[in-house]
Scaffold this motif. Structure first.
Motif, PDB file in Angstrom:
ATOM      1  N   PRO A 205     -30.724  16.148  -9.159  1.00  0.00           N
ATOM      2  CA  PRO A 205     -29.745  15.155  -8.695  1.00  0.00           C
ATOM      3  C   PRO A 205     -29.858  14.917  -7.193  1.00  0.00           C
ATOM      4  O   PRO A 205     -30.146  15.832  -6.419  1.00  0.00           O
ATOM      5  CB  PRO A 205     -28.397  15.798  -9.038  1.00  0.00           C
ATOM      6  CG  PRO A 205     -28.702  16.811 -10.087  1.00  0.00           C
ATOM      7  CD  PRO A 205     -30.074  17.310  -9.777  1.00  0.00           C
ATOM      8  N   GLY A 206     -29.628  13.675  -6.803  1.00  0.00           N
ATOM      9  CA  GLY A 206     -29.653  13.321  -5.390  1.00  0.00           C
ATOM     10  C   GLY A 206     -28.720  12.166  -5.121  1.00  0.00           C
ATOM     11  O   GLY A 206     -27.948  11.750  -5.992  1.00  0.00           O
ATOM     12  N   GLU A 207     -28.814  11.602  -3.940  1.00  0.00           N
ATOM     13  CA  GLU A 207     -27.875  10.568  -3.538  1.00  0.00           C
ATOM     14  C   GLU A 207     -28.032   9.274  -4.330  1.00  0.00           C
ATOM     15  O   GLU A 207     -27.149   8.419  -4.298  1.00  0.00           O
ATOM     16  CB  GLU A 207     -28.031  10.282  -2.049  1.00  0.00           C
ATOM     17  CG  GLU A 207     -29.386   9.736  -1.657  1.00  0.00           C
ATOM     18  CD  GLU A 207     -29.526   9.573  -0.162  1.00  0.00           C
ATOM     19  OE1 GLU A 207     -30.290   8.690   0.262  1.00  0.00           O
ATOM     20  OE2 GLU A 207     -28.866  10.321   0.590  1.00  0.00           O
TER      21      GLU A 207
ATOM     22  N   TRP B 143     -26.724   8.374 -10.130  1.00  0.00           N
ATOM     23  CA  TRP B 143     -25.349   8.024 -10.508  1.00  0.00           C
ATOM     24  C   TRP B 143     -24.852   8.887 -11.666  1.00  0.00           C
ATOM     25  O   TRP B 143     -23.713   9.331 -11.679  1.00  0.00           O
ATOM     26  CB  TRP B 143     -25.272   6.543 -10.886  1.00  0.00           C
ATOM     27  CG  TRP B 143     -23.856   6.043 -10.950  1.00  0.00           C
ATOM     28  CD1 TRP B 143     -22.994   6.122 -12.014  1.00  0.00           C
ATOM     29  CD2 TRP B 143     -23.119   5.417  -9.897  1.00  0.00           C
ATOM     30  NE1 TRP B 143     -21.774   5.581 -11.689  1.00  0.00           N
ATOM     31  CE2 TRP B 143     -21.825   5.143 -10.391  1.00  0.00           C
ATOM     32  CE3 TRP B 143     -23.440   5.057  -8.584  1.00  0.00           C
ATOM     33  CZ2 TRP B 143     -20.852   4.518  -9.617  1.00  0.00           C
ATOM     34  CZ3 TRP B 143     -22.464   4.436  -7.815  1.00  0.00           C
ATOM     35  CH2 TRP B 143     -21.186   4.170  -8.340  1.00  0.00           C
ATOM     36  N   GLY B 144     -25.714   9.155 -12.640  1.00  0.00           N
ATOM     37  CA  GLY B 144     -25.317   9.939 -13.805  1.00  0.00           C
ATOM     38  C   GLY B 144     -26.017  11.286 -13.839  1.00  0.00           C
ATOM     39  O   GLY B 144     -27.252  11.355 -13.872  1.00  0.00           O
TER      40      GLY B 144
ATOM     41  N   VAL C 253     -21.691  12.882 -16.254  1.00  0.00           N
ATOM     42  CA  VAL C 253     -20.577  12.354 -15.462  1.00  0.00           C
ATOM     43  C   VAL C 253     -21.121  11.535 -14.296  1.00  0.00           C
ATOM     44  O   VAL C 253     -22.302  11.615 -13.947  1.00  0.00           O
ATOM     45  CB  VAL C 253     -19.682  13.493 -14.900  1.00  0.00           C
ATOM     46  CG1 VAL C 253     -18.930  14.207 -16.008  1.00  0.00           C
ATOM     47  CG2 VAL C 253     -20.506  14.478 -14.070  1.00  0.00           C
ATOM     48  N   TRP C 254     -20.237  10.761 -13.677  1.00  0.00           N
ATOM     49  CA  TRP C 254     -20.566  10.107 -12.417  1.00  0.00           C
ATOM     50  C   TRP C 254     -20.702  11.181 -11.335  1.00  0.00           C
ATOM     51  O   TRP C 254     -19.904  12.121 -11.281  1.00  0.00           O
ATOM     52  CB  TRP C 254     -19.478   9.117 -12.026  1.00  0.00           C
ATOM     53  CG  TRP C 254     -19.454   7.866 -12.846  1.00  0.00           C
ATOM     54  CD1 TRP C 254     -20.132   7.603 -14.001  1.00  0.00           C
ATOM     55  CD2 TRP C 254     -18.691   6.688 -12.551  1.00  0.00           C
ATOM     56  NE1 TRP C 254     -19.842   6.343 -14.446  1.00  0.00           N
ATOM     57  CE2 TRP C 254     -18.963   5.755 -13.575  1.00  0.00           C
ATOM     58  CE3 TRP C 254     -17.807   6.336 -11.531  1.00  0.00           C
ATOM     59  CZ2 TRP C 254     -18.372   4.490 -13.602  1.00  0.00           C
ATOM     60  CZ3 TRP C 254     -17.227   5.080 -11.552  1.00  0.00           C
ATOM     61  CH2 TRP C 254     -17.504   4.168 -12.579  1.00  0.00           C
ATOM     62  N   TYR C 255     -21.691  10.996 -10.461  1.00  0.00           N
ATOM     63  CA  TYR C 255     -22.030  12.012  -9.460  1.00  0.00           C
ATOM     64  C   TYR C 255     -21.538  11.568  -8.088  1.00  0.00           C
ATOM     65  O   TYR C 255     -21.899  10.498  -7.590  1.00  0.00           O
ATOM     66  CB  TYR C 255     -23.542  12.215  -9.469  1.00  0.00           C
ATOM     67  CG  TYR C 255     -24.052  13.337  -8.616  1.00  0.00           C
ATOM     68  CD1 TYR C 255     -23.490  14.614  -8.670  1.00  0.00           C
ATOM     69  CD2 TYR C 255     -25.130  13.139  -7.757  1.00  0.00           C
ATOM     70  CE1 TYR C 255     -23.975  15.646  -7.897  1.00  0.00           C
ATOM     71  CE2 TYR C 255     -25.633  14.168  -6.972  1.00  0.00           C
ATOM     72  CZ  TYR C 255     -25.049  15.426  -7.055  1.00  0.00           C
ATOM     73  OH  TYR C 255     -25.545  16.452  -6.278  1.00  0.00           O
ATOM     74  N   THR C 256     -20.707  12.400  -7.466  1.00  0.00           N
ATOM     75  CA  THR C 256     -20.031  12.039  -6.220  1.00  0.00           C
ATOM     76  C   THR C 256     -20.972  11.591  -5.097  1.00  0.00           C
ATOM     77  O   THR C 256     -20.716  10.555  -4.458  1.00  0.00           O
ATOM     78  CB  THR C 256     -19.134  13.205  -5.755  1.00  0.00           C
ATOM     79  OG1 THR C 256     -18.096  13.407  -6.717  1.00  0.00           O
ATOM     80  CG2 THR C 256     -18.516  12.917  -4.395  1.00  0.00           C
ATOM     81  N   PRO C 257     -22.039  12.322  -4.799  1.00  0.00           N
ATOM     82  CA  PRO C 257     -22.908  11.863  -3.698  1.00  0.00           C
ATOM     83  C   PRO C 257     -23.431  10.445  -3.894  1.00  0.00           C
ATOM     84  O   PRO C 257     -23.463   9.654  -2.941  1.00  0.00           O
ATOM     85  CB  PRO C 257     -24.045  12.893  -3.704  1.00  0.00           C
ATOM     86  CG  PRO C 257     -23.414  14.132  -4.223  1.00  0.00           C
ATOM     87  CD  PRO C 257     -22.465  13.651  -5.293  1.00  0.00           C
ATOM     88  N   ALA C 258     -23.811  10.106  -5.106  1.00  0.00           N
ATOM     89  CA  ALA C 258     -24.331   8.758  -5.368  1.00  0.00           C
ATOM     90  C   ALA C 258     -23.228   7.713  -5.256  1.00  0.00           C
ATOM     91  O   ALA C 258     -23.454   6.603  -4.752  1.00  0.00           O
ATOM     92  CB  ALA C 258     -24.974   8.700  -6.747  1.00  0.00           C
ATOM     93  N   VAL C 259     -22.036   8.044  -5.721  1.00  0.00           N
ATOM     94  CA  VAL C 259     -20.915   7.103  -5.635  1.00  0.00           C
ATOM     95  C   VAL C 259     -20.618   6.771  -4.175  1.00  0.00           C
ATOM     96  O   VAL C 259     -20.411   5.607  -3.810  1.00  0.00           O
ATOM     97  CB  VAL C 259     -19.661   7.683  -6.324  1.00  0.00           C
ATOM     98  CG1 VAL C 259     -18.442   6.815  -6.047  1.00  0.00           C
ATOM     99  CG2 VAL C 259     -19.884   7.805  -7.825  1.00  0.00           C
ATOM    100  N   TYR C 260     -20.634   7.790  -3.310  1.00  0.00           N
ATOM    101  CA  TYR C 260     -20.318   7.552  -1.898  1.00  0.00           C
ATOM    102  C   TYR C 260     -21.454   6.839  -1.170  1.00  0.00           C
ATOM    103  O   TYR C 260     -21.215   6.025  -0.285  1.00  0.00           O
ATOM    104  CB  TYR C 260     -19.989   8.874  -1.205  1.00  0.00           C
ATOM    105  CG  TYR C 260     -18.606   9.390  -1.546  1.00  0.00           C
ATOM    106  CD1 TYR C 260     -17.535   8.518  -1.694  1.00  0.00           C
ATOM    107  CD2 TYR C 260     -18.363  10.748  -1.723  1.00  0.00           C
ATOM    108  CE1 TYR C 260     -16.268   8.977  -2.007  1.00  0.00           C
ATOM    109  CE2 TYR C 260     -17.096  11.222  -2.033  1.00  0.00           C
ATOM    110  CZ  TYR C 260     -16.059  10.324  -2.172  1.00  0.00           C
ATOM    111  OH  TYR C 260     -14.808  10.789  -2.485  1.00  0.00           O
TER     112      TYR C 260
END
Length: 251
Positions: free
Chosen positions: A237-239, A242-243, A141-148
């Motif tokens: 996962p980190g900032e 994205w996936g 899925v798309w990862y919220t921290p990276a999206v922001y």
């Protein structure tokens, strides 16, 4: 599945994504499945498209049933005659297959198309009921921290083959209180011989997720999260991720 879905999308899907590295992605998923559930033989793929991932997984020794909402894409998958692959028409939110599976997978951010809590819970519950005891549910899925942190931007993609040229303009619209980004596409398809063109819009609402959200969804639907990692690299996962790939196991 995008809103305003046009059957032309299935016609040109493989061309739009001909440079996508299906081989590396399928090999990554196969390795991941064997690491968390080595006895897996049969797989259900949610949002199977025209069978590009399934073809590689079947060649690797798995049997795959592919669930796909678009009848046109299922027809294209059947035309490929992939040994060990059974494509069927169905909605990932609410499906019924007279079989249980060792693993259910959903790739290319298909789960992100489920933007409401109700749709997500329905999908996870239905998936749980189609898994054998101890079976795994793997999705990215798309990862919220990276999206922001990274934000989203307008993009243009152009592809062509011997017959047509495709230009796709993607313009994002963020809905921050919903954790949803609408990706608004304008797609232009031009015939190389006649130079005639057709144009149509598509709207892809995409939800992004945090790790606590997925943990809560798992808790509500009879799963346990056993692995969380960056898709393909297996990094934490980190900032800039994205996936993100999640592995859930049926309790």
């Amino acid at each position: 599945m995008p809103e305003n879905f046009n059957s032309n999308y299935s016609r040109y899907y493989d061309l739009l994504y001909k440079n996508k590295d299906y081989k590396s992605e399928a090999e990554y998923i196969a390795k991941l499945i064997r690491s968390v559930h080595p006895q897996t033989k049969n797989i259900l793929e949610l949002g199977a498209g025209t069978g590009n991932h399934a073809a590689i997984l079947c060649n690797d020794g798995f049997t795959v049933t592919g669930l796909e909402r678009s009848a046109e894409m299922v027809a294209k998958a059947k035309e490929k005659k992939i040994e060990g692959f059974t494509p069927v028409v169905g909605d990932i939110q609410d499906y019924s297959i007279d079989q249980k599976f060792d693993a259910v997978i959903s790739l290319f951010h298909v789960i992100s198309y489920l933007t409401s809590n109700t749709a997500l819970i329905d999908c996870f519950n239905t998936t749980n009921s189609h898994l054998n005891k101890g079976g795994v549910f793997i999705f990215d899925v798309w990862y919220t921290p990276a999206v922001y942190v990274q934000g989203s931007e307008t993009r243009i993609k152009k592809m062509e083959d011997d017959d047509i040229e495709i230009t796709r303009l993607a313009q994002p619209e963020a809905h921050y209180n919903l954790n949803v980004i609408d990706v608004n596409y304008e797609i232009i398809i031009q015939d190389k011989k006649t130079r005639l063109a057709e144009q149509y819009p598509e709207k892809h609402p995409m939800r992004h997720f945090s790790i606590p959200e997925i943990n809560l969804l798992a808790l509500l639907t009879g799963f346990e999260v056993i692995k969380t990692e960056e898709f393909l690299t297996a990094a934490n996962p980190g900032e800039n991720t994205w996936g993100v790939c999640f592995v859930l196991q049926k309790k």
